[in-house]
Design a protein around this motif. Structure first.
Motif, mmCIF file in Angstrom:
data_model
loop_
_atom_site.group_PDB
_atom_site.id
_atom_site.type_symbol
_atom_site.label_atom_id
_atom_site.label_comp_id
_atom_site.label_asym_id
_atom_site.label_seq_id
_atom_site.Cartn_x
_atom_site.Cartn_y
_atom_site.Cartn_z
ATOM 1 N N GLY A 547 0.877 -1.046 0.094
ATOM 2 C CA GLY A 547 -0.211 0.033 0.055
ATOM 3 C C GLY A 547 0.667 1.152 -0.164
ATOM 4 N N ALA A 548 0.070 2.307 0.028
ATOM 5 C CA ALA A 548 0.838 3.748 0.054
ATOM 6 C C ALA A 548 1.320 4.072 1.598
ATOM 7 C CB ALA A 548 -0.154 4.672 -0.445
ATOM 8 N N PHE A 549 2.184 5.042 1.299
ATOM 9 C CA PHE A 549 2.693 5.577 2.568
ATOM 10 C C PHE A 549 1.661 6.174 3.429
ATOM 11 C CE2 PHE A 549 6.965 5.128 0.331
ATOM 12 C CZ PHE A 549 7.672 4.347 1.278
ATOM 13 N N SER A 550 1.797 6.173 4.727
ATOM 14 C CA SER A 550 0.979 6.919 5.635
ATOM 15 C C SER A 550 -0.600 6.342 5.797
ATOM 16 C CB SER A 550 0.937 8.332 5.299
ATOM 17 O OG SER A 550 2.216 8.854 5.330
ATOM 18 N N LYS A 551 -0.842 5.098 4.844
ATOM 19 C CA LYS A 551 -1.926 4.518 4.682
ATOM 20 C C LYS A 551 -1.890 3.244 5.648
ATOM 21 C CE LYS A 551 -3.914 7.533 1.942
ATOM 22 N NZ LYS A 551 -4.874 8.394 2.476
ATOM 23 N N ILE A 552 -3.197 2.837 6.239
ATOM 24 C CA ILE A 552 -3.083 1.714 7.055
ATOM 25 C C ILE A 552 -3.214 0.508 6.155
ATOM 26 C CG2 ILE A 552 -4.477 0.400 8.622
ATOM 27 C CD1 ILE A 552 -5.233 3.020 9.917
ATOM 28 N N LEU A 553 -2.537 -0.413 6.476
ATOM 29 C CA LEU A 553 -2.495 -1.893 5.748
ATOM 30 C C LEU A 553 -2.794 -2.766 6.840
ATOM 31 C CD1 LEU A 553 1.340 -1.651 3.990
ATOM 32 C CD2 LEU A 553 -1.008 -0.574 3.277
ATOM 33 N N HIS A 554 -4.228 -3.558 6.305
ATOM 34 C CA HIS A 554 -4.646 -4.286 7.391
ATOM 35 C C HIS A 554 -4.329 -5.843 7.049
ATOM 36 C CE1 HIS A 554 -7.888 -5.710 10.244
ATOM 37 N NE2 HIS A 554 -8.239 -6.387 9.428
ATOM 38 N N ALA A 555 -4.123 -6.646 8.075
ATOM 39 C CA ALA A 555 -4.132 -8.016 7.884
ATOM 40 C C ALA A 555 -4.723 -8.732 9.129
ATOM 41 C CB ALA A 555 -2.478 -8.401 8.166
ATOM 42 N N ASP A 556 -5.444 -9.834 8.805
ATOM 43 C CA ASP A 556 -6.223 -10.570 9.995
ATOM 44 C C ASP A 556 -6.293 -12.022 9.464
ATOM 45 O OD1 ASP A 556 -8.955 -11.159 8.753
ATOM 46 O OD2 ASP A 556 -8.831 -8.844 8.428
ATOM 47 N N GLY A 557 -6.501 -12.864 10.204
ATOM 48 C CA GLY A 557 -6.924 -14.340 9.864
ATOM 49 C C GLY A 557 -6.482 -15.230 10.971
ATOM 50 N N GLY A 558 -6.706 -16.388 10.641
ATOM 51 C CA GLY A 558 -6.449 -17.482 11.617
ATOM 52 C C GLY A 558 -5.067 -18.280 11.355
ATOM 53 N N THR A 559 -4.424 -18.745 12.502
ATOM 54 C CA THR A 559 -3.457 -19.304 12.359
ATOM 55 C C THR A 559 -3.307 -20.658 11.838
ATOM 56 O OG1 THR A 559 -3.425 -20.178 14.450
ATOM 57 C CG2 THR A 559 -2.301 -18.238 14.259
ATOM 58 N N LEU A 560 -2.235 -21.279 11.339
ATOM 59 C CA LEU A 560 -2.299 -22.687 10.681
ATOM 60 C C LEU A 560 -2.691 -23.890 11.688
ATOM 61 C CD1 LEU A 560 1.008 -22.435 8.579
ATOM 62 C CD2 LEU A 560 -1.265 -22.002 7.752
ATOM 63 N N ASP A 561 -2.434 -23.450 13.129
ATOM 64 C CA ASP A 561 -2.933 -24.539 14.094
ATOM 65 C C ASP A 561 -4.375 -24.587 14.371
ATOM 66 O OD1 ASP A 561 -2.872 -22.463 15.479
ATOM 67 O OD2 ASP A 561 -1.376 -22.866 16.996
ATOM 68 N N GLY A 562 -5.012 -23.319 13.585
ATOM 69 C CA GLY A 562 -6.567 -23.360 14.182
ATOM 70 C C GLY A 562 -6.837 -22.861 15.436
ATOM 71 N N ARG A 563 -5.849 -22.437 16.237
ATOM 72 C CA ARG A 563 -6.263 -22.085 17.499
ATOM 73 C C ARG A 563 -6.427 -20.582 17.892
ATOM 74 N NH1 ARG A 563 -2.788 -22.869 21.169
ATOM 75 N NH2 ARG A 563 -4.106 -23.355 22.851
ATOM 76 N N SER A 564 -5.654 -19.910 17.210
ATOM 77 C CA SER A 564 -5.668 -18.410 17.315
ATOM 78 C C SER A 564 -5.986 -17.627 16.025
ATOM 79 C CB SER A 564 -4.257 -18.222 17.831
ATOM 80 O OG SER A 564 -3.816 -18.836 18.882
ATOM 81 N N ARG A 565 -6.484 -16.545 16.281
ATOM 82 C CA ARG A 565 -6.650 -15.399 15.203
ATOM 83 C C ARG A 565 -5.917 -14.016 15.678
ATOM 84 N NH1 ARG A 565 -10.424 -16.178 11.574
ATOM 85 N NH2 ARG A 565 -10.406 -14.004 11.137
ATOM 86 N N TYR A 566 -5.465 -13.247 14.579
ATOM 87 C CA TYR A 566 -4.761 -12.344 14.752
ATOM 88 C C TYR A 566 -5.410 -11.058 13.656
ATOM 89 C CZ TYR A 566 -2.759 -13.686 10.178
ATOM 90 O OH TYR A 566 -2.723 -13.983 8.835
#
Length: 590
Positions: A547-566
């Motif tokens: 993405g561009a500078f000064s813009k928020i880049l968003h990431a979310d999802g679950g982990t490969l072990d299926g126990r956590s989300r981020y």
């Protein structure tokens, strides 16, 4: 910047150990020198004077840092009342004023002693003005004939040694006596006795208050003369009577010579003449004497080293003034919720912050400096917020200072535990934020933090990678949610990373390790690669943001072990504004 107090260095402790070692060494020489002279000869006995300087050196050698740190109690600093700025305690427990007085008195005495020795040396050399060089004696060192019969014979100086003869040398002594006197002074030069005189003068000046120091200096010079006599007679044993006559014809020295060897510098001539009557030790006895001296020197130096108290740790020496600062955070009585690792310079602060849901949050600045007895001092400035609902918000802040040994955790606790009934010993509520801080010398490849010394309301910790031509700042907001059966454990943290293009920066939260790599992309855009690992370094997730500078880049999802989300929000910036702002703040404060 918080520089270590030079008076935190245990100057008196080091000086006291050196004084004890010197005293022990001199007393041993006093006890052994006469017996060794009779058994092994004056030459071997003179080597006993190696004992005091080697004992002094052994007393100052560093010991291996103690490793039994786990058995020592944790240092705890508790803050239970709300305050805007707690006073910083004097962890040293005493003022350096009296130490300064002692140090100044010692320095004054040493300076006077050395100045007096330098003046006496100058006065003697001044009497050599007008001396002529004698070129027909065949000596390895320059030989001068003084203008006065009261100057010489002597060896003058250390690094530019000169043999000095009196003006009536040719008239006062016959040819045999002249040869023996020249052999004597040449032997002084070969044995480097001028250097030993200089070392003895320096040690006596250091311990000017110690009576044994001045006795040792006189005894050293006396033993040097006896050793030289023995060495000359080893080669000219048949000329003992001529050697004794030369001694009797020589006048006592009228002027002291601190660095050099006078033919008869006011010590008993009768003892030197009596030594001439003794038989030279056999080669076997001389070899035995050499072995005895080497063994004595080794045993004494080893005993002094072994008896010297070892420092529990070497407070960061040899690490270029860098320390690893590990911060483990427990909030609300839960297991360790956050783990931060920072590399900091001595006295330079690093900022760290974190939250536990919407109830507990904290923001802190931490710096490490070496102090006395191998300890490390951690200076902090911490602000905390406790939200108990229904508009009940309590803030606490302070500047706790704790001292601990390298590798030993110090704990700072904000808040209180509200206890329940005394009958069931229950806890109604745990309103505490506990920070376990563990400093260790060195950084082992961890990027160096370069941050200010006071936490700001909207600021987060800054971890700075090595300088490069292109730098980027990543402002990151992180939320980790782990399913723990009946409940979900949520942890939040903010972080600001200043990193070099293409270089990976890492940080840890809970038992997760996050790697972030920033690289420029076309059209003035940024590409950020994120990788998440568990405690066993197994990959849990990988994301690429662009993405561009000064813009928020968003990431979310679950982990490969299926126990956590981020959930991660990353805002890339050009350069490192956080560091620039801090530098401007330091300039303004200066």
């Amino acid at each position: 910047m918080n520089s270590p107090d030079p008076f935190d260095i245990d100057w008196l402790g080091h000086g006291w150990l050196m004084l004890l070692a010197f005293t022990v060494g001199v007393l041993l020489v006093l006890a052994l020198r006469r017996s060794c002279r009779r058994l092994f000869g004056a030459e071997r006995a003179c080597t006993l004077w190696l004992l005091p300087p080697l004992a002094m050196l052994a007393s100052q050698l560093p010991h291996v840092a103690a490793t039994q740190l786990g058995a020592m109690p944790t240092v705890v600093y508790a803050v239970t009342s709300a305050t805007a700025a707690l006073p910083v305690p004097d962890a040293a427990g005493s003022s350096p004023g009296w130490r300064l007085v002692v140090l100044m008195c010692w320095l004054a005495g040493a300076a006077i002693s050395m100045a007096l020795a330098a003046w006496l040396q100058w006065r003697y050399r001044r009497r050599l003005q007008g001396a002529t060089l004698i070129s027909d004696v065949g000596a390895r060192w320059p030989v001068l004939r003084a203008t006065s019969p009261q100057v010489g014979p002597a060896l003058v100086g250390a690094w530019r040694a000169r043999i000095v003869l009196p003006s009536d040398f040719a008239l006062r002594y016959d040819s045999t006596e002249q040869a023996l006197i020249l052999a004597h002074e040449t032997m002084h030069a070969c044995r480097r006795d001028g250097w030993w005189c200089l070392l003895g003068q320096i040690v006596a000046g250091m311990f000017w208050f110690h009576p044994l120091a001045w006795w040792a200096l006189a005894a050293l010079r006396h033993d040097q003369e006896l050793a030289c006599d023995a060495a000359v007679l080893r080669e000219h044993g048949a000329r003992r009577r001529s050697y004794a006559n030369a001694m009797l014809k020589t006048q006592s020295a009228a002027f002291a010579l601190p660095v050099g060897c006078l033919w008869s510098p006011r010590h008993p001539i009768t003892e030197r003449i009596a030594m001439l009557k003794l038989r030279q030790p056999t080669p076997a006895r001389q070899r035995s004497g050499a072995a005895f001296m080497a063994l004595s020197v080794t045993l004494v130096a080893g005993a002094v080293y072994a008896s010297t108290p070892s420092s529990p740790a070497q407070g960061g020496k040899g690490t270029s003034g860098q320390y690893t600062l590990k911060i483990d955070v427990t909030m609300g009585g839960h297991p360790d919720a956050m783990h931060f690792i920072r590399c900091v310079k001595s006295g330079e602060p690093a900022r760290v912050s974190g939250t536990d849901g919407d109830k507990l949050s904290w923001l802190g600045s931490f710096s490490v400096s070496p102090v006395a007895d191998g300890q490390l001092e951690i200076r902090t400035q911490i602000g905390t917020r406790f939200d108990r609902g229904a508009g009940k918000v309590r803030t606490m802040s302070g500047k706790p200072v704790v001292r601990t040994l390298p590798g030993l955790q110090a704990a700072i606790v904000f808040g209180q535990v509200i206890e329940g009934s005394r009958l069931d010993n229950s806890r109604l509520e745990d309103n505490t934020i506990k920070l376990g801080i563990t400093p260790t010398p060195g950084c082992a490849g961890i990027p160096l933090a370069d941050i200010g010394d006071a936490p700001a309301a909207a600021s987060s910790p800054v971890a700075v990678a090595a300088p490069a031509t292109r730098e980027y700042q990543l402002n990151m907001a992180i939320e980790l949610a782990t399913d723990e059966g009946r409940s979900t454990n949520v942890r939040r943290a903010t972080l600001t990373l200043c990193t070099t293009a293409g270089k990976t920066s890492s940080f840890k939260i809970n038992d997760w390790m996050v790697d972030a790599t920033a690289e420029p992309a076309p059209d003035r855009r940024m590409q950020v690669d994120l990788a998440i690992y568990d405690a066993g370094h197994a990959l849990l997730a990988r994301k690429r943001l662009s993405g561009a500078f000064s813009k928020i880049l968003h990431a979310d999802g679950g982990t490969l072990d299926g126990r956590s989300r981020y959930v991660m929000d990353v805002t890339p910036l050009e350069g490192c504004p956080a560091r620039a702002a801090e530098a401007a703040g330091k300039t303004g404060r200066a």
